[in-house]
Structures are given as C-alpha cells and as structure tokens.
Write an enzyme that holds these catalytic residues in place. Structure first.
Site, PDB file in Angstrom:
ATOM      1  N   SER A   1       0.938  -0.996  -0.128  1.00 33.14           N
ATOM      2  CA  SER A   1      -0.032  -0.013  -0.015  1.00 33.14           C
ATOM      3  C   SER A   1       0.972   1.229   0.035  1.00 33.14           C
ATOM      4  O   SER A   1       1.926   1.338   0.750  1.00 33.14           O
ATOM      5  CB  SER A   1      -0.864  -0.117   1.167  1.00 33.14           C
TER       6      SER A   1
ATOM      7  N   SER B   1     -12.741  -1.589  -7.823  1.00 33.46           N
ATOM      8  CA  SER B   1     -13.101  -0.439  -8.414  1.00 33.46           C
ATOM      9  C   SER B   1     -13.974  -0.455  -9.481  1.00 33.46           C
ATOM     10  O   SER B   1     -15.181   0.259  -9.983  1.00 33.46           O
ATOM     11  CB  SER B   1     -12.016   0.544  -8.965  1.00 33.46           C
TER      12      SER B   1
END
Length: 333
Positions: free
Chosen positions: A169, A313
């Site tokens: 991340s 997404s």
C-alpha cells in the site's frame, strides 16, 4: 438496480457513498442476489467455485461478509487489518475520477483492529473461501513490522482460507520498503516458520499470499519472486494501487495523493502480472487485480497469467452485474 442508484450515490462524498452502499446491501430483496455457476479453479490447495473474487479494501472489518457473499463472489478478501485499530488518514481520503472510471484513495489502513474482524467473521454465516489481508500499524517501525504481521497471522489463521501479506500500500509511510531485500526475506522467513507451527496447532495448512506494488522495477520484482519461491509462498496478488498519474493527467482530483485504482491501472498492473508469470511459471498462483471492469479486461488478466481475479473499483462503477458478466462470459469461452 445499481444503474438507478449510481447517479444518486455519485452525488455523495465518495467515502459516505461507500459506507451507504455497504449498508444498503443488507436490505436488498432476495431476488437481487444470485449464486454464480462457473468453472471451478483448483489453486493453493483450495477449490474456488469460479475465478472472480472481491479484493481487499471494501470490507475492512468483516462487517458485511454475509451481504457481500450474496453477490456471487467466488471468494472474498477482508481487510487490510492491523493489530490495533487505527483511524487512518484524515478525511477526505477517497476520490472518484469518474471520467476515467478510476479511484484515488489514501485511506491509511483504517480499521477496527484484528480482534474485531475475527469476532465479525466468527459471527457470520459465510462458509465460502475467505482471504484475510493483514498489515502493520502506522506507528510500528520497519524493524518491528514483522511482529505486527505475525500477531495478525496468529489471530486470523483459524478463520481464513488464505492470508494476504500487504506490504505494497502506498498510504502507510515506508510500508513499501518491506518489499526490498533483507526486510522482505526476513518477513517471509518468520511467517513461514510461524505457518508451520500454526498448521500443526490447528491441523490444517493456510496458504500465504503476497500483494505486490505495480510501481516496482523489473529487477525488484525478480528479486521478490526469488524470495517468494525460496519460502514457499503460494500466491501473489498483482497488483495494489499505483502512485503514477500518467494515465489521468489533468483530470479532476488527479493530483490528490494516494493510490490510483480502476481502469487506468489496467495496463500497468497487467504488465506486472505478465512479468510475474515469467518469473514464477506455474509454481505460484497469480491473482490478477487492477482495472478489471469488463469481460475483456478479465480475459486480458487471464491471458497474462492470472488463475484468479479480484474486482473492486470496477464494482463501484459497474455494480454487481459486473460479476455476472465476467463469470457468464468466461463460461462461454
């Protein structure tokens, strides 16, 4: 139904819309949910009903596990979860770039802590394949990072089908350094040693998976895969979000800090996936994620070497029908 809701949701702040959507899932009528019949995939000692799963990040604490299960995913990945709960980065921290079917997030591993996640999983009815994505707390320095991963690994082991190590991340300071050389090798060595102990304790083997960044050099990816093969890691998720903005230059919100996901990530993450396939062959299961929002993009990931897929997404922009479209399309191939 989602096509009717989306314009309303997109008028809201992205993080509020995210929370509202998850809450609404609990109240959708039964006819909206479906069980997907696909082609089973044998990987990491598990049998996946079909290829399409949910990526980590949507349900960080396992609060919506049963509702998400009804959407037809082959597997669900929860998290990222850390030893202690943390609030993450200041809001706003989630941004849509609707013109590009993209999202930028700088959430910062906001979650309620691993103990809360475990209790939520234990109270859920879900019996399918469950991945749990683990990370380190923000204040934990890199030299002690392995302790955080080991702590979470022990806590979730008996409740997970596989465990993902999130060291990629971009929203936790210095986290991506754990992908480098000695840090990476030492982390995997300790986790593999603990995995052997836990398998003996619980009488079952839980695979370890590494989630990688799309922003690493080819040389770094090769070094990582050599270490992954050395320590018998069984899966790689390719990829996490990117710090690059080349694909969304000059679009609204494109200068916001954080990781970019969605359609603009497709080419970069698929290139990474293709490289990883060259490096590991059939010795490690590859899970493709990043930019999947259609049957065509799903096929591209599979052709690049993915045995399994994850969406996030694409789900925000296309809704749950995306799962059905991909699974039914792959069945027809």
């Amino acid at each position: 139904m989602y096509s009717l809701l989306r314009p309303l949701l997109f008028r809201l702040d992205a993080e509020k819309a995210h929370s509202l959507t998850l809450s609404l899932l609990h109240y959708l009528p039964g006819f909206y949910f479906r069980k997907m019949a696909g082609q089973p995939v044998h990987a990491m000692g598990l049998v996946f009903p079909h290829q399409v799963g949910l990526a980590a990040g949507l349900d960080k604490n396992g609060e919506h596990l049963d509702a998400l299960a009804k959407l037809g995913f082959s597997f669900i990945e929860l998290g990222t979860v850390t030893p202690k709960g943390q609030t993450g980065n200041p809001k706003p921290r989630l941004f849509r770039i609707a013109e590009a079917n993209a999202i930028i997030n700088r959430m910062g591993f906001n979650n309620s802590g691993v103990d809360v996640l475990v209790e939520n999983v234990k109270s859920a009815n879900y019996k399918g394949i469950l991945g749990i994505n683990i990370g380190k707390n923000k204040e934990t320095n890199l030299n002690q990072a392995a302790d955080d991963y080991l702590y979470c690994f022990r806590k979730v082991y008996d409740h997970a089908s596989y465990v993902t190590i999130n060291i990629s991340s971009p929203n936790t300071p210095d986290l991506r350094q754990l992908q480098q050389g000695d840090y990476f090798a030492e982390l995997l060595a300790q986790l593999q040693k603990e995995q052997i102990k836990l398998a003996d304790q619980y009488g079952r083997h839980v695979p370890l998976v590494v989630k990688v960044s799309p922003d690493e050099t080819d040389e770094t990816l090769k070094q990582m895969t050599d270490i992954i093969l050395q320590y018998g890691i069984e899966g790689i998720i390719a990829t996490n979000t990117t710090c690059s903005r080349e694909m969304v230059k000059n679009l609204p919100c494109s200068e916001e800090q954080g990781g970019l996901s969605g359609r603009p990530l497709m080419e970069l993450s698929t290139r990474c996936l293709r490289l990883l396939k060259q490096y590991v062959g059939n010795d490690v299961t590859l899970i493709g994620v990043g930019g999947i929002d259609s049957l065509e993009s799903a096929k591209d990931k599979i052709n690049a070497g993915a045995s399994l897929l994850q969406v996030y997404s694409g789900l925000v922009y296309k809704g749950p029908e995306l799962i059905h479209d991909i699974v039914s399309g792959l069945n027809a191939v």
